[in-house]
Scaffold this motif. Structure first.
Motif, PDB file in Angstrom:
ATOM      1  N   LEU A 121       0.320  56.753   6.489  1.00  0.00           N
ATOM      2  CA  LEU A 121       0.718  55.413   6.894  1.00  0.00           C
ATOM      3  C   LEU A 121      -0.159  54.376   6.197  1.00  0.00           C
ATOM      4  CD1 LEU A 121       1.376  55.771  10.734  1.00  0.00           C
ATOM      5  CD2 LEU A 121       2.858  56.327   8.797  1.00  0.00           C
ATOM      6  N   VAL A 122       0.429  53.189   6.010  1.00  0.00           N
ATOM      7  CA  VAL A 122      -0.261  52.059   5.390  1.00  0.00           C
ATOM      8  C   VAL A 122      -0.282  50.933   6.417  1.00  0.00           C
ATOM      9  CG1 VAL A 122      -0.225  50.393   3.502  1.00  0.00           C
ATOM     10  CG2 VAL A 122       0.529  52.759   3.094  1.00  0.00           C
ATOM     11  N   ASP A 123      -1.448  50.639   6.951  1.00  0.00           N
ATOM     12  CA  ASP A 123      -1.575  49.617   7.996  1.00  0.00           C
ATOM     13  C   ASP A 123      -2.167  48.358   7.379  1.00  0.00           C
ATOM     14  OD1 ASP A 123      -1.966  48.065  10.240  1.00  0.00           O
ATOM     15  OD2 ASP A 123      -2.898  49.647  11.423  1.00  0.00           O
ATOM     16  N   THR A 124      -1.339  47.326   7.258  1.00  0.00           N
ATOM     17  CA  THR A 124      -1.751  46.107   6.562  1.00  0.00           C
ATOM     18  C   THR A 124      -2.286  45.037   7.497  1.00  0.00           C
ATOM     19  OG1 THR A 124       0.571  45.375   6.623  1.00  0.00           O
ATOM     20  CG2 THR A 124      -0.203  46.450   4.603  1.00  0.00           C
ATOM     21  N   HIS A 125      -2.619  45.395   8.735  1.00  0.00           N
ATOM     22  CA  HIS A 125      -3.137  44.391   9.671  1.00  0.00           C
ATOM     23  C   HIS A 125      -4.197  45.025  10.561  1.00  0.00           C
ATOM     24  CE1 HIS A 125      -2.051  40.594  12.190  1.00  0.00           C
ATOM     25  NE2 HIS A 125      -3.323  40.933  12.364  1.00  0.00           N
ATOM     26  N   VAL A 126      -5.446  45.022  10.062  1.00  0.00           N
ATOM     27  CA  VAL A 126      -6.559  45.644  10.775  1.00  0.00           C
ATOM     28  C   VAL A 126      -7.769  44.716  10.739  1.00  0.00           C
ATOM     29  CG1 VAL A 126      -8.090  47.641  10.922  1.00  0.00           C
ATOM     30  CG2 VAL A 126      -5.735  47.939  10.118  1.00  0.00           C
ATOM     31  N   HIS A 127      -8.367  44.496  11.897  1.00  0.00           N
ATOM     32  CA  HIS A 127      -9.601  43.707  11.997  1.00  0.00           C
ATOM     33  C   HIS A 127     -10.774  44.681  12.104  1.00  0.00           C
ATOM     34  CE1 HIS A 127      -7.624  39.754  12.818  1.00  0.00           C
ATOM     35  NE2 HIS A 127      -6.666  40.533  13.288  1.00  0.00           N
ATOM     36  N   VAL A 128     -11.495  44.848  11.006  1.00  0.00           N
ATOM     37  CA  VAL A 128     -12.617  45.779  11.010  1.00  0.00           C
ATOM     38  C   VAL A 128     -13.906  45.106  11.505  1.00  0.00           C
ATOM     39  CG1 VAL A 128     -14.002  47.354   9.603  1.00  0.00           C
ATOM     40  CG2 VAL A 128     -11.540  47.159   9.200  1.00  0.00           C
ATOM     41  N   ASN A 129     -14.055  43.791  11.268  1.00  0.00           N
ATOM     42  CA  ASN A 129     -15.164  43.003  11.849  1.00  0.00           C
ATOM     43  C   ASN A 129     -16.531  43.286  11.230  1.00  0.00           C
ATOM     44  OD1 ASN A 129     -13.095  42.306  13.596  1.00  0.00           O
ATOM     45  ND2 ASN A 129     -13.885  43.494  15.310  1.00  0.00           N
ATOM     46  N   ASP A 130     -16.545  43.974  10.115  1.00  0.00           N
ATOM     47  CA  ASP A 130     -17.785  44.420   9.497  1.00  0.00           C
ATOM     48  C   ASP A 130     -17.923  43.735   8.138  1.00  0.00           C
ATOM     49  OD1 ASP A 130     -20.038  45.965   9.143  1.00  0.00           O
ATOM     50  OD2 ASP A 130     -18.973  47.853   8.813  1.00  0.00           O
ATOM     51  N   PRO A 131     -19.088  43.091   7.856  1.00  0.00           N
ATOM     52  CA  PRO A 131     -20.313  42.990   8.651  1.00  0.00           C
ATOM     53  C   PRO A 131     -20.248  41.846   9.672  1.00  0.00           C
ATOM     54  CG  PRO A 131     -20.609  41.847   6.575  1.00  0.00           C
ATOM     55  CD  PRO A 131     -19.231  42.445   6.531  1.00  0.00           C
ATOM     56  N   GLY A 132     -21.290  41.735  10.445  1.00  0.00           N
ATOM     57  CA  GLY A 132     -21.474  40.589  11.320  1.00  0.00           C
ATOM     58  C   GLY A 132     -21.128  40.836  12.766  1.00  0.00           C
ATOM     59  N   ARG A 133     -20.008  41.535  13.003  1.00  0.00           N
ATOM     60  CA  ARG A 133     -19.645  41.897  14.379  1.00  0.00           C
ATOM     61  C   ARG A 133     -19.377  43.404  14.447  1.00  0.00           C
ATOM     62  NH1 ARG A 133     -16.795  36.671  14.231  1.00  0.00           N
ATOM     63  NH2 ARG A 133     -17.865  35.240  15.654  1.00  0.00           N
ATOM     64  N   THR A 134     -20.275  44.145  13.832  1.00  0.00           N
ATOM     65  CA  THR A 134     -20.097  45.586  13.747  1.00  0.00           C
ATOM     66  C   THR A 134     -20.174  46.249  15.107  1.00  0.00           C
ATOM     67  OG1 THR A 134     -21.166  45.436  11.580  1.00  0.00           O
ATOM     68  CG2 THR A 134     -20.819  47.641  12.460  1.00  0.00           C
ATOM     69  N   GLU A 135     -20.776  45.564  16.092  1.00  0.00           N
ATOM     70  CA  GLU A 135     -20.762  46.132  17.441  1.00  0.00           C
ATOM     71  C   GLU A 135     -19.352  46.121  18.026  1.00  0.00           C
ATOM     72  OE1 GLU A 135     -21.682  41.713  18.041  1.00  0.00           O
ATOM     73  OE2 GLU A 135     -22.112  43.299  16.568  1.00  0.00           O
ATOM     74  N   TRP A 136     -18.460  45.304  17.455  1.00  0.00           N
ATOM     75  CA  TRP A 136     -17.053  45.309  17.870  1.00  0.00           C
ATOM     76  C   TRP A 136     -16.302  46.461  17.188  1.00  0.00           C
ATOM     77  CZ3 TRP A 136     -14.595  39.740  18.124  1.00  0.00           C
ATOM     78  CH2 TRP A 136     -15.421  38.903  18.898  1.00  0.00           C
ATOM     79  N   GLU A 137     -16.527  46.596  15.885  1.00  0.00           N
ATOM     80  CA  GLU A 137     -15.896  47.640  15.080  1.00  0.00           C
ATOM     81  C   GLU A 137     -16.579  47.644  13.723  1.00  0.00           C
ATOM     82  OE1 GLU A 137     -14.531  50.488  15.105  1.00  0.00           O
ATOM     83  OE2 GLU A 137     -12.485  49.972  15.750  1.00  0.00           O
ATOM     84  N   GLY A 138     -16.482  48.748  13.001  1.00  0.00           N
ATOM     85  CA  GLY A 138     -17.057  48.833  11.666  1.00  0.00           C
ATOM     86  C   GLY A 138     -16.198  49.710  10.785  1.00  0.00           C
ATOM     87  N   PHE A 139     -16.493  49.719   9.488  1.00  0.00           N
ATOM     88  CA  PHE A 139     -15.677  50.505   8.568  1.00  0.00           C
ATOM     89  C   PHE A 139     -15.763  52.001   8.863  1.00  0.00           C
ATOM     90  CE2 PHE A 139     -15.925  46.559   6.112  1.00  0.00           C
ATOM     91  CZ  PHE A 139     -14.585  46.419   5.781  1.00  0.00           C
ATOM     92  N   TRP A 140     -16.931  52.481   9.262  1.00  0.00           N
ATOM     93  CA  TRP A 140     -17.065  53.909   9.558  1.00  0.00           C
ATOM     94  C   TRP A 140     -16.155  54.311  10.707  1.00  0.00           C
ATOM     95  CZ3 TRP A 140     -19.736  57.974   7.380  1.00  0.00           C
ATOM     96  CH2 TRP A 140     -19.851  59.139   8.154  1.00  0.00           C
ATOM     97  N   THR A 141     -16.222  53.591  11.809  1.00  0.00           N
ATOM     98  CA  THR A 141     -15.440  53.971  12.983  1.00  0.00           C
ATOM     99  C   THR A 141     -13.953  53.647  12.823  1.00  0.00           C
ATOM    100  OG1 THR A 141     -16.156  51.870  13.981  1.00  0.00           O
ATOM    101  CG2 THR A 141     -17.326  53.862  14.637  1.00  0.00           C
TER     102      THR A 141
END
Length: 445
Positions: free
Chosen positions: A59-79
């Motif tokens: 699947l190709v998901d074109t709408h994702v808020h990763v929030n990284d850097p700066g709000r990595t406690e919300w989400e990050g690229f790893w997770t």
């Protein structure tokens, strides 16, 4: 076919020509050929026989808020990318806001790319942002490879990403049209939102009244008018209002270049089922009533709505307060999007090939990712292996995104992702992940 390295064989392969029994040959990270199921295995190739499990394009998901850097406690690229891989998503495009800095200059884009480079389990691309004061940055961002530009037509919820008024929208859209770019818009009208009743508290009905359909409808009408006047391409993000569909159909008939997405939560959840105080269901625009959901499904079926994306917008659990007025608005859905969509689609007479069209082929087309979105020769060998008849109950503890808050907790969904493959390498299977192998993608000229 002497360079063949791998053959994935399944009785059910989703191809552009339909579902067929096939043997998919992989070499150098790409699909080399799609052969009959009983074809001879090329010399030196390793065979993976998937039996009755379905092989579909990642699947190709074109709408994702990763929030990284700066709000990595919300989400990050790893997770986030682990959650994507666990859900059969092999490519995502990151939204420009909720990270610090936002992706609104080339320098900010480079910062985000450096952060993502060694953490991505799937391929990652980036949207740029259109702000009131960054028209001068739009062309450089385009040339640096962003896939388009996101704008808010009402407050975004974060101070560093202010909305565009109609004059500012016209300036940004004219600039973007000048180099053939794409503007993607959060379309809610701020004046209609301000005029709606604003009552705090735990009642979902009060929150729903605060984000009326006419706020979406008015903003979409204005966006279409600007696009028609300027000859620009525009994309309506996360459509929730079924009342806007006639506007969109009329615009298409008039030749306006407008595309539309919606999200699994608008297609699988309803306002009637949201408990008071359950702000894990809060998003903007909101989840609406069952009859509205039916209109969105009809629009998907007839092609008025082009594609389905998650709008994965997580936060820390403490921001999901029981007060709908103050709780963070966003649904976390990366890992569950395929199963949620398939669970509802199958009850409405749709097949997996429809889900693939909405969540892979058309999303890849939207972003210009010509190497993604289909199982055919020459495309990237990105796959998900799905057991569509298997069911599971959603346990938040089993989710991979950083803050395990979900509107799907306790729901029974159909469709278990057995494994996920990126350029012919298995990156997820049986709850286990390889080391990050994702690449950073840029728009192709």
């Amino acid at each position: 076919m002497s360079d063949a390295e791998l053959v994935l064989r399944s009785r059910r392969v989703i191809t552009p020509q339909g579902v067929r029994a096939a043997a998919v040959v992989v070499g150098d990270g790409r699909v080399a050929a799609v052969l009959p199921h009983d074809a001879e295995i090329p010399a030196g190739a390793r065979l993976e026989d998937l039996g009755d499990d379905v092989l579909l394009p990642g699947l190709v998901d074109t709408h994702v808020h990763v929030n990284d850097p700066g709000r990595t406690e919300w989400e990050g690229f790893w997770t986030a990318t682990r959650a994507a891989a666990a859900g059969g998503i092999t490519t995502l495009v990151d939204m420009p806001l909720n990270s610090l800095p936002p992706t609104t200059t080339v320098d900010h884009l480079r910062t985000k790319q450096r952060v993502a480079a060694d953490k991505a389990h799937v391929d990652v691309g980036f949207w740029g942002g259109a702000l009131p004061d960054n028209v001068k940055d739009l062309r450089p961002l385009h040339e640096a490879g962003v896939f388009g530009f996101k704008a808010f037509l009402s407050p975004s919820g974060v101070d560093e990403f202010p909305p565009l008024d109609q004059e500012q929208l016209a300036r940004s859209l004219a600039e973007i049209a000048g180099f053939g770019g794409l503007l993607i818009a959060h379309a809610e009208d701020p004046h209609h939102l301000a005029a709606a009743p604003q009552r705090g508290g735990p009642r979902y009905s009060d929150f729903l009244a605060s984000r009326p359909r006419d706020a979406e409808d008015t903003a979409i009408a204005a966006l279409i008018a600007q696009a028609e006047r300027l000859g620009a391409r525009v994309h309506v993000l996360h459509l929730s209002s079924g009342d806007a569909l006639p506007l969109i159909r009329a615009a298409r008939a008039a030749g306006v270049a407008v595309t539309v997405e919606t999200c699994p939560h608008y297609l699988t959840l309803t306002a009637e089922e949201v408990p008071d105080g359950a702000s894990e269901f809060k998003c903007c625009p909101p989840i609406r009533e069952s009859a509205n959901r039916d209109l969105l499904w009809q629009a998907l079926a007839d092609g008025t709505v082009d594609c389905v994306v998650t709008d994965h917008s997580p936060s820390t659990a403490d921001l999901k307060t029981p007060d709908f007025a103050t709780a963070w608005g966003g649904i976390s859905g990366l890992q569950l999007s395929l199963a949620a969509m398939w669970t509802e689609a199958r009850t409405r007479g749709h097949g997996l090939q429809d889900v693939v069209r909405w969540m892979s082929s058309r999303t890849a087309e939207l972003a210009g990712l010509t190497q993604k979105g289909a199982i055919e020769a020459g495309r990237d060998a990105d796959f998900a292996v799905l057991a569509p008849e298997e069911a599971f109950t959603v346990d938040p503890a089993a989710l991979q995104h950083r803050n395990r808050v979900t509107a799907y907790a306790g729901k029974t969904l159909h469709g278990v992702v057995k494994s996920t493959w990126l350029r012919g390498e298995r990156i997820f299977a049986g709850g286990e992940f390889t080391d990050p192998r994702g690449r950073l993608l840029t728009r192709r000229p």
